[in-house]
Design an enzyme around this catalytic site. Structure first.
Site, PDB file in Angstrom:
ATOM      1  N   TYR A 146      -2.125  -1.124  10.919  1.00  0.00           N
ATOM      2  CA  TYR A 146      -2.400  -1.723   9.603  1.00  0.00           C
ATOM      3  C   TYR A 146      -1.287  -1.369   8.621  1.00  0.00           C
ATOM      4  O   TYR A 146      -0.712  -2.228   7.961  1.00  0.00           O
ATOM      5  CB  TYR A 146      -3.754  -1.232   9.046  1.00  0.00           C
ATOM      6  CG  TYR A 146      -3.796  -1.307   7.539  1.00  0.00           C
ATOM      7  CD1 TYR A 146      -3.965  -2.527   6.892  1.00  0.00           C
ATOM      8  CD2 TYR A 146      -3.598  -0.163   6.754  1.00  0.00           C
ATOM      9  CE1 TYR A 146      -3.936  -2.597   5.509  1.00  0.00           C
ATOM     10  CE2 TYR A 146      -3.573  -0.229   5.374  1.00  0.00           C
ATOM     11  CZ  TYR A 146      -3.744  -1.449   4.760  1.00  0.00           C
ATOM     12  OH  TYR A 146      -3.688  -1.521   3.392  1.00  0.00           O
ATOM     13  N   LYS A 199       2.105  -3.557   6.548  1.00  0.00           N
ATOM     14  CA  LYS A 199       2.542  -3.559   5.141  1.00  0.00           C
ATOM     15  C   LYS A 199       4.045  -3.274   5.068  1.00  0.00           C
ATOM     16  O   LYS A 199       4.766  -3.885   4.282  1.00  0.00           O
ATOM     17  CB  LYS A 199       1.760  -2.519   4.332  1.00  0.00           C
ATOM     18  CG  LYS A 199       0.279  -2.819   4.203  1.00  0.00           C
ATOM     19  CD  LYS A 199       0.017  -4.091   3.411  1.00  0.00           C
ATOM     20  CE  LYS A 199      -1.449  -4.454   3.326  1.00  0.00           C
ATOM     21  NZ  LYS A 199      -1.674  -5.799   2.772  1.00  0.00           N
ATOM     22  N   SER A 232       0.836  -1.202   0.000  1.00  0.00           N
ATOM     23  CA  SER A 232       0.000   0.000   0.000  1.00  0.00           C
ATOM     24  C   SER A 232       0.865   1.243   0.000  1.00  0.00           C
ATOM     25  O   SER A 232       1.966   1.251   0.567  1.00  0.00           O
ATOM     26  CB  SER A 232      -0.870  -0.026   1.262  1.00  0.00           C
ATOM     27  OG  SER A 232      -1.410   1.250   1.509  1.00  0.00           O
TER      28      SER A 232
HETATM   29  N1  UFG Z   1     -13.452   9.960   3.482  1.00  0.00           N
HETATM   30  C1  UFG Z   1     -14.493  10.781   3.854  1.00  0.00           C
HETATM   31  N2  UFG Z   1     -15.626  10.216   4.366  1.00  0.00           N
HETATM   32  C2  UFG Z   1     -15.762   8.861   4.499  1.00  0.00           C
HETATM   33  C3  UFG Z   1     -14.691   8.021   4.097  1.00  0.00           C
HETATM   34  C4  UFG Z   1     -13.553   8.618   3.601  1.00  0.00           C
HETATM   35  O1  UFG Z   1     -14.396  12.006   3.775  1.00  0.00           O
HETATM   36  O2  UFG Z   1     -16.798   8.421   4.981  1.00  0.00           O
HETATM   37  C5  UFG Z   1     -12.254  10.573   2.916  1.00  0.00           C
HETATM   38  C6  UFG Z   1     -11.034  10.307   3.762  1.00  0.00           C
HETATM   39  O3  UFG Z   1     -10.931  11.237   4.806  1.00  0.00           O
HETATM   40  C7  UFG Z   1      -9.928  10.419   2.719  1.00  0.00           C
HETATM   41  C8  UFG Z   1     -10.594   9.938   1.439  1.00  0.00           C
HETATM   42  O4  UFG Z   1     -11.986  10.018   1.668  1.00  0.00           O
HETATM   43  O5  UFG Z   1      -9.589  11.747   2.572  1.00  0.00           O
HETATM   44  C9  UFG Z   1     -10.225   8.513   1.090  1.00  0.00           C
HETATM   45  O6  UFG Z   1     -10.474   7.705   2.227  1.00  0.00           O
HETATM   46  P1  UFG Z   1     -10.488   6.117   2.150  1.00  0.00           P
HETATM   47  O7  UFG Z   1     -10.800   5.596   3.521  1.00  0.00           O
HETATM   48  O8  UFG Z   1     -11.341   5.658   1.035  1.00  0.00           O
HETATM   49  O9  UFG Z   1      -8.998   5.783   1.745  1.00  0.00           O
HETATM   50  P2  UFG Z   1      -7.638   6.110   2.513  1.00  0.00           P
HETATM   51  O10 UFG Z   1      -6.859   6.954   1.579  1.00  0.00           O
HETATM   52  O11 UFG Z   1      -7.836   6.614   3.871  1.00  0.00           O
HETATM   53  O12 UFG Z   1      -7.080   4.643   2.711  1.00  0.00           O
HETATM   54  C10 UFG Z   1      -6.703   3.878   1.615  1.00  0.00           C
HETATM   55  C11 UFG Z   1      -6.881   2.385   1.901  1.00  0.00           C
HETATM   56  C12 UFG Z   1      -5.966   1.948   2.981  1.00  0.00           C
HETATM   57  C13 UFG Z   1      -4.591   2.390   2.708  1.00  0.00           C
HETATM   58  C14 UFG Z   1      -4.525   3.863   2.458  1.00  0.00           C
HETATM   59  C15 UFG Z   1      -3.171   4.333   2.075  1.00  0.00           C
HETATM   60  O13 UFG Z   1      -8.209   2.116   2.271  1.00  0.00           O
HETATM   61  O14 UFG Z   1      -6.023   0.548   3.013  1.00  0.00           O
HETATM   62  O15 UFG Z   1      -5.387   4.175   1.389  1.00  0.00           O
HETATM   63  O16 UFG Z   1      -3.125   5.721   1.990  1.00  0.00           O
HETATM   64  F1  UFG Z   1      -3.754   2.128   3.735  1.00  0.00           F
END
Ligand code: UFG
Length: 347
Positions: free
Chosen positions: A152, A156, A127
């Site tokens: 988590y 990785k 990741s």
């Molecule tokens: N977000 C919202 N509301 C929500 C869910 C997410 O605003 O209900 C925002 C988050 O704050 C973030 C963006 O949408 O800014 C993306 O969030 P995700 O949870 O979809 O993805 P992340 O970037 O946080 O996480 C993903 C993977 C992880 C990994 C990570 C690495 O899900 O497994 O990328 O950066 F570790």
């Protein structure tokens, strides 16, 4: 003619199932090992409907080395793609040992299987979380890896170290670690897609469930970041593009194109989108009006990241072909298909 047999751990999960479909369509035999702890068996039916073939499936936990080893005795496996892992960032902060035990032990046992059965091609699901919040964007594979923000993410980072160390004495073992950015979307048949259990942590399933009326409102976590519209930026990559990256990585290993026996690749589209841009694109391509509100920042979130995927583009000869607009449309079609055809009721 079959191109060989691939053991896919976590093959019922989101990325595993889409990769399984691509593998079958490219004439690989697939053996899935999955404990179904965060996935549902209906996905196997979807794989069968799309490909006309049901992969061999063992419901077994990779933490039980002897059980897995015995099950695999009767197969001749050429390659392994190791997806099986927990991935909820927030839960990992609450329950670090659950994550270290599952993700690390499963990796170690899968590597032991590789050694036991002399399986020399190994692809690992890593990741972009290993980069944390990088100082310079986009990130290349040379961008320093730092201690990730969550247990988590740390699994990785540790996993990549374990893989690298394992390839040192075992020169026959060839490992490619794919550092995924943010996978979204579903198979264009709408027969498989992302299927989170309970309340989704990730943005796109939360959007599709909100649009379908299962969640009352989407919370946008933070609009005070130093980005053009104040919301965080990610590199969203279509799930089929991501599945195709595994095929390319597999071909790379099975044709011995790798110069080193441990290599990492960024697997991203190379372009960043803000949360608001994703919401607007979703509304445009689906015609759905999304109910959302701004909420405080989510702890542990980074501000912005996107990939320089030049290495994967040139070395693996892989490139993204699909846009977030396409992925958001397929994610929405999948949500509707799942609700109307598979569960026939809301959760
Ligand atoms: N977000 C919202 N509301 C929500 C869910 C997410 O605003 O209900 C925002 C988050 O704050 C973030 C963006 O949408 O800014 C993306 O969030 P995700 O949870 O979809 O993805 P992340 O970037 O946080 O996480 C993903 C993977 C992880 C990994 C990570 C690495 O899900 O497994 O990328 O950066 F570790």
């Amino acid at each position: 003619m079959t191109k060989g047999t691939v053991l896919v751990t976590g093959g019922v999960g989101y990325i595993g199932s889409h990769t399984t479909v691509e593998l079958i369509q490219q004439n690989y035999e697939v053996i899935i090992v999955d404990n179904l702890s965060t996935s549902q068996k209906e996905i196997l039916e979807g794989i069968k409907k799309i490909t006309g073939k049901k992969p061999v499936f063992y419901k077994v936990d990779l933490k039980n080395y002897n059980e897995v080893k015995n099950l695999l005795k009767k197969h001749k496996i050429d390659s392994i793609i190791h997806f099986a892992a927990y991935k909820a960032v927030g839960e990992s902060v609450e329950k670090p040992l659950k994550y270290y035990e599952n993700n690390i032990l499963s990796l170690i046992n899968t590597l032991k299987i590789a050694e036991e059965y002399k399986i020399n091609n190994f692809i690992f699901s890593s990741s972009c979380t290993v980069y944390g919040q990088p100082k310079k964007l986009p990130v290349t594979e040379k961008t320093p890896v730092i201690k990730p923000n969550s247990p988590y993410g740390n699994t990785k980072k540790i996993a990549e170290e374990i893989l690298q160390d394992t390839t040192e004495p075992n020169k026959n073992l060839n490992v490619v670690s794919l550092r995924y950015f943010n996978p979204i979307g579903a198979h264009p048949s709408h027969l498989i897609g992302e299927l989170p259990i309970g309340v989704p942590n990730n943005l796109v399933p939360f959007i599709t469930q909100t649009a379908y009326g299962i969640r009352p409102q989407l919370k946008v976590f933070g609009n005070d970041y130093s980005t053009p519209d104040g919301t965080p930026i990610r590199d969203y990559i279509d799930i089929i593009d991501l599945a195709e990256a595994h095929i390319k990585a597999l071909e790379y290993l099975t044709t011995s194109k790798n110069k080193k026996n441990f290599e990492v690749f960024n697997i991203g589209a190379g372009k960043g989108y803000s949360v608001l841009e994703i919401i607007k694109t979703f509304e445009q391509v689906t015609g759905q009006k999304l109910n959302y509100t701004f909420a405080p920042r989510r702890p542990g979130d980074i501000e912005q990241i996107w990939a320089d995927a030049t290495k994967a583009n040139t070395v693996l000869k892989w490139k993204t072909k699909r846009t977030p607009a396409h992925s958001l449309k397929t994610a929405w079609e999948w949500e509707k298909h799942y609700r109307t055809q598979i569960v026939k009721k809301s959760i």
